[in-house]
Write an enzyme that holds these catalytic residues in place. Structure first.
Site, mmCIF file in Angstrom:
data_model
loop_
_atom_site.group_PDB
_atom_site.id
_atom_site.type_symbol
_atom_site.label_atom_id
_atom_site.label_comp_id
_atom_site.label_asym_id
_atom_site.label_seq_id
_atom_site.Cartn_x
_atom_site.Cartn_y
_atom_site.Cartn_z
ATOM 1 C CG LEU A 1 -19.045 -31.846 3.100
ATOM 2 C CD1 LEU A 1 -18.544 -33.182 2.575
ATOM 3 C CD2 LEU A 1 -18.198 -30.713 2.546
ATOM 4 C CG ASP A 2 -23.468 -27.571 -0.531
ATOM 5 O OD1 ASP A 2 -23.236 -28.533 -1.282
ATOM 6 O OD2 ASP A 2 -23.035 -26.433 -0.768
ATOM 7 C CD GLU A 3 -29.924 -31.933 -2.020
ATOM 8 O OE1 GLU A 3 -30.631 -32.833 -2.502
ATOM 9 O OE2 GLU A 3 -30.369 -30.803 -1.724
#
Length: 190
Positions: free
Chosen positions: A44-46
């Site tokens: 999951l991206d930041e």
């Protein structure tokens, strides 16, 4: 070899990794004492939140990442999304990945009314005075880099908040941001 498996609510602002260059980015190892060799299954991206599976079993990680298992996301977008846009999402739309045009696979999309009750995000998204927003559920069997964000933006509805709620039969449950649950038999739960 005995492997360890975890279910986690990845909070906003953290990278889905344990090591990397630079000390400014927050990483998963700051939230829990994971055993050596732990890796996230998918990412999951930041700016994204929600369900993250972690394991010390590389073969299991590879299987789950490549098996076409459904992943369900709750997505808050800017504006009132139309039924036509939802149908376009379901049919698959063209996005760009590393400068190359890509046609997404068909997926499931539905409007969430009323908006889901979720934990507050650590950083405020915006005020209602900036216009209306919509919530929808999107279920994919693929996971390209920033795919959902690119899909909604291509339709003119930028993603404001993105939370993964489910991978296969594993649900986020009532975990709160940053909470980790150690589990046995991760593959059996999918």
């Amino acid at each position: 070899m005995l492997h360890h498996h975890f279910i986690m609510y990845k909070p906003f602002g953290y990278l889905s990794q344990f090591i990397g260059e630079g000390n400014k980015k927050k990483r998963l190892g700051e939230l829990y004492a994971f055993p050596p060799g732990t890796m996230s299954i998918g990412r999951l991206d930041e700016k994204s939140e929600g369900l993250l599976l972690l394991t010390t079993d590389g073969k299991l990680s590879n299987y789950i990442s490549s098996a076409g298992i459904e992943k369900e996301y709750y997505v808050q977008v800017d504006g009132l999304i139309s039924q036509q846009a939802m149908e376009q999402l379901e049919q698959g739309i063209e996005i760009t990945l590393e400068g190359i045009k890509y046609q997404t696979k068909p997926c499931k999309a539905c409007l969430l009314e009323p908006a889901p009750e979720l934990p507050l995000r650590s950083r405020k998204i915006r005020d209602d005075r900036h216009g209306p927003t919509s919530w929808m559920a999107i279920t994919l069997t693929e996971g390209k880099f920033r795919q959902i964000r690119k899909m909604t933006a291509a339709l003119g509805f930028p993603t404001l908040r993105l939370i993964r709620m489910r991978i296969g039969h594993i649900h986020l449950m009532n975990l709160l941001p940053g909470e980790v649950l150690k589990v046995e038999g991760l593959l059996n739960r999918l």
